[in-house]
Write an enzyme that holds these catalytic residues in place. Structure first.
Site, PDB file in Angstrom:
ATOM      1  N   ARG A   1      -0.022   5.013   6.856  1.00  0.00           N
ATOM      2  CA  ARG A   1       0.534   5.569   5.629  1.00  0.00           C
ATOM      3  C   ARG A   1       0.462   7.093   5.662  1.00  0.00           C
ATOM      4  NH1 ARG A   1      -1.820   4.902  -0.481  1.00  0.00           N
ATOM      5  NH2 ARG A   1       0.166   4.689  -1.565  1.00  0.00           N
TER       6      ARG A   1
ATOM      7  N   HIS B   1       6.784   2.456  -3.887  1.00  0.00           N
ATOM      8  CA  HIS B   1       7.167   2.607  -5.294  1.00  0.00           C
ATOM      9  C   HIS B   1       8.508   3.330  -5.485  1.00  0.00           C
ATOM     10  CE1 HIS B   1       3.085   1.481  -5.045  1.00  0.00           C
ATOM     11  NE2 HIS B   1       2.512   2.620  -5.315  1.00  0.00           N
TER      12      HIS B   1
ATOM     13  N   ASP C   1      -0.013  -3.574  -6.603  1.00  0.00           N
ATOM     14  CA  ASP C   1      -0.745  -2.300  -6.618  1.00  0.00           C
ATOM     15  C   ASP C   1      -2.144  -2.439  -7.229  1.00  0.00           C
ATOM     16  OD1 ASP C   1      -1.073   0.383  -5.888  1.00  0.00           O
ATOM     17  OD2 ASP C   1      -0.552   1.076  -7.891  1.00  0.00           O
TER      18      ASP C   1
ATOM     19  N   ASN D   1      -5.915   5.395 -10.608  1.00  0.00           N
ATOM     20  CA  ASN D   1      -5.373   6.595 -11.246  1.00  0.00           C
ATOM     21  C   ASN D   1      -4.541   6.364 -12.485  1.00  0.00           C
ATOM     22  OD1 ASN D   1      -6.138   8.949 -10.017  1.00  0.00           O
ATOM     23  ND2 ASN D   1      -4.765   8.634  -8.306  1.00  0.00           N
TER      24      ASN D   1
HETATM   25  C1  0GY Z   1      -0.872   3.646  -5.308  1.00  0.00           C
HETATM   26  C2  0GY Z   1      -0.659   4.874  -6.025  1.00  0.00           C
HETATM   27  C3  0GY Z   1      -1.535   5.895  -6.182  1.00  0.00           C
HETATM   28  C4  0GY Z   1      -2.697   6.118  -5.415  1.00  0.00           C
HETATM   29  C5  0GY Z   1      -2.789   5.935  -4.102  1.00  0.00           C
HETATM   30  O1  0GY Z   1      -3.800   6.069  -2.059  1.00  0.00           O
HETATM   31  C6  0GY Z   1      -3.891   6.355  -3.241  1.00  0.00           C
HETATM   32  O2  0GY Z   1      -4.839   6.970  -3.711  1.00  0.00           O
HETATM   33  O3  0GY Z   1      -1.799   5.344  -3.477  1.00  0.00           O
HETATM   34  C7  0GY Z   1      -1.211   6.894  -7.197  1.00  0.00           C
HETATM   35  O4  0GY Z   1      -2.159   7.547  -7.683  1.00  0.00           O
HETATM   36  O5  0GY Z   1      -0.028   7.064  -7.552  1.00  0.00           O
HETATM   37  O6  0GY Z   1      -0.010   3.180  -4.581  1.00  0.00           O
HETATM   38  O7  0GY Z   1      -1.908   3.038  -5.434  1.00  0.00           O
END
Ligand code: 0GY
Length: 306
Positions: free
Chosen positions: A121, A178, A254, A259
């Site tokens: 990723r 997303h 998800d 967050n």
């Molecule tokens: C998600 C979205 C978020 C966080 C992360 O890796 C992460 O910290 O992806 C976000 O804060 O938008 O896909 O979980």
């Protein structure tokens, strides 16, 4: 020890009314910690609540999924131990998407592959990560391409134009988290979402997760009278992608929804959105079974064993 304002995930989700097709895959979820066993990364931008593999597997079974794709979240940095531990424990029912640095060795990549990792990723959301030079990411992409892995990218809609040349140079399948975070307050037929559709149209190696309405919605979790589906302003965007690119879409909960500060989604209601974005059984089967199986369990698809 959590980030102030952090909301814990929903402990008692509603049983979905929508019955998932057999073999459905939750293709975007995370495990967090537990922090005493798998500490969070020093460079993290938030500290989540723990969300263990056992809790993830319980949710999988409750909602009616068969499998998970567990995605490395930024709070664990490039330490993939929690992810690997969860993939191993799932005994073939989970795959992983890891985060690696340029210093990763071939032996380490091989060990990740054996554990079930099939992608890396790259995160471009500025509130989540520090900048990594593009040449470093391209070098990683070249190495993981040889393993047959793909690259998952996470970015915000307003940054797509600037990142376009980098994304289109990637030598693997590219999976967008997303939907590239569209601003759903803007016109679905306007230039911003149009650029995302063009990105998928012109590059048939690009896939999209039609996930995370709870993060993108402006109308929020309240359903219209007589309807169960929340986040109604996101539905047309997701549906447009599913109908236009039915063989290159994935869906995920998800969980545990890092967050989110204003509300926490009910995962059962998230599942009930699926028939609104994929309105026919054929689209549902592609979104939830055929596509994720082709990407993450191709050996089983080829053998016809699922
Ligand atoms: C998600 C979205 C978020 C966080 C992360 O890796 C992460 O910290 O992806 C976000 O804060 O938008 O896909 O979980």
């Amino acid at each position: 020890m959590k980030t102030p304002g952090w909301l814990d995930w929903y402990a008692n989700p509603t049983k979905p009314e929508f019955v998932l097709p057999p073999g459905a895959v939750d293709a975007h979820c995370h495990v967090f910690g537990p922090h005493d066993k798998f500490p969070y990364a020093p460079e993290r931008k938030y500290t989540p609540c723990d969300a263990s593999k056992e809790q993830l597997f319980a949710l999988r079974d409750f909602l009616g999924f068969s499998r998970n794709v567990i995605v490395q979240a930024t709070c664990h940095g490039a330490d993939n131990r929690a992810l690997v531990d969860a993939c191993r424990a799932a005994a073939g029912r989970a795959r992983g998407v890891a985060t690696v640095r340029r210093s990763v060795t071939d032996d380490e990549l091989h060990a990740l592959h054996v554990a079930g990792v099939r992608g890396v990723r790259f995160n471009f959301v500025k509130r989540l990560v520090d900048f990594t030079p593009k040449e470093e990411l391209l070098e990683i992409a070249g190495r993981i391409a040889k393993l047959g892995w793909h690259v998952v990218i996470y970015f915000e809609a307003q940054d797509l134009a600037e990142l376009w040349d980098f994304f289109t140079a990637l030598p693997t399948k590219v999976v967008v988290d997303h939907m590239g975070r569209p601003n759903v307050d803007k016109d679905i037929d306007g230039p911003e979402f149009g650029l995302f559709l063009k990105f998928m149209e012109q590059h048939d190696n690009v896939w999209s997760k039609v996930s995370c309405p709870e993060r993108l919605s402006v109308t929020g979790p309240a359903a219209l009278d007589g309807e169960r589906a929340p986040y109604r302003d996101v539905i047309p965007f997701a549906r447009r992608i599913v109908e236009r690119f039915p063989d290159r879409v994935l869906w995920g909960t998800d969980w545990p929804h890092p967050n989110l500060k204003d509300h926490m989604p009910d995962d059962g209601l998230l599942v009930d959105i699926i028939p609104h974005i994929a309105p026919t059984p054929e689209l549902q089967r592609k979104l939830l079974v055929d596509n994720p199986m082709r990407l993450y369990w191709p050996e089983e698809t080829a053998l016809g064993t699922r």
